[in-house]
Motif scaffolding. Structure first.
Motif, PDB file in Angstrom:
ATOM      1  N   ASP A 195       1.529   9.278  -6.108  1.00  0.00           N
ATOM      2  CA  ASP A 195       1.997  10.648  -5.871  1.00  0.00           C
ATOM      3  C   ASP A 195       2.998  11.069  -6.943  1.00  0.00           C
ATOM      4  OD1 ASP A 195       0.413  10.769  -3.631  1.00  0.00           O
ATOM      5  OD2 ASP A 195       2.060  10.410  -2.212  1.00  0.00           O
ATOM      6  N   LYS A 250       0.836  -1.206   0.000  1.00  0.00           N
ATOM      7  CA  LYS A 250       0.000   0.000   0.000  1.00  0.00           C
ATOM      8  C   LYS A 250       0.870   1.255   0.000  1.00  0.00           C
ATOM      9  CE  LYS A 250      -4.269  -1.592   2.147  1.00  0.00           C
ATOM     10  NZ  LYS A 250      -5.177  -1.407   3.293  1.00  0.00           N
ATOM     11  N   LYS A 251       1.959   1.235   0.752  1.00  0.00           N
ATOM     12  CA  LYS A 251       2.861   2.383   0.816  1.00  0.00           C
ATOM     13  C   LYS A 251       3.515   2.614  -0.548  1.00  0.00           C
ATOM     14  CE  LYS A 251       6.710   4.186   3.512  1.00  0.00           C
ATOM     15  NZ  LYS A 251       7.659   3.924   4.590  1.00  0.00           N
ATOM     16  N   LYS A 282       0.957   4.094  -2.970  1.00  0.00           N
ATOM     17  CA  LYS A 282       0.709   5.514  -2.677  1.00  0.00           C
ATOM     18  C   LYS A 282       1.844   6.378  -3.204  1.00  0.00           C
ATOM     19  CE  LYS A 282      -0.373   8.674   1.104  1.00  0.00           C
ATOM     20  NZ  LYS A 282       0.521   9.741   0.710  1.00  0.00           N
TER      21      LYS A 282
END
Length: 102
Positions: A35, A27-28, A31
């Motif tokens: 971005d 998930k990190k 993300k």
């Protein structure tokens, strides 16, 4: 009864372990990639998931246009096709200017 509680705790432990070792880092990473793709701007040099390297000349909501090769061929891609942003052309100009002044 005791074995049922032990089994539930055992399963809970492994779910927690899977969460912290697999799900949370993924998930990190997702993300960070989103971005990165949202921050692309004209002048950046990008690499697509297909390996094409080019300079961004136009950015729209979900698309971007890059210029590749000596013939300056213009190609339009979706933003999800960005793999990495190599450098900004303006940053390259600043670095070259600093090197020339020294």
């Amino acid at each position: 009864m005791n074995s049922t509680v032990g089994l539930i705790l055992y399963m809970g432990f492994f779910f927690g372990l899977m969460y912290f070792l697999i799900i949370r880092p993924q998930k990190k990473k997702t993300k960070q990639l989103n971005d990165l793709r949202g921050s692309v701007k004209a002048g950046d040099q990008v690499v697509t998931i297909g390996g094409l390297v080019g300079n961004v000349i136009n950015v729209k909501e979900d698309d971007f246009t890059i210029e590749v090769g000596a013939a300056r061929t213009k190609l339009t891609f979706k933003k999800w096709a960005i793999s990495t942003i190599e450098k900004s052309s303006s940053a390259a100009v600043e670095v070259e200017t600093i090197e020339i002044e020294e």
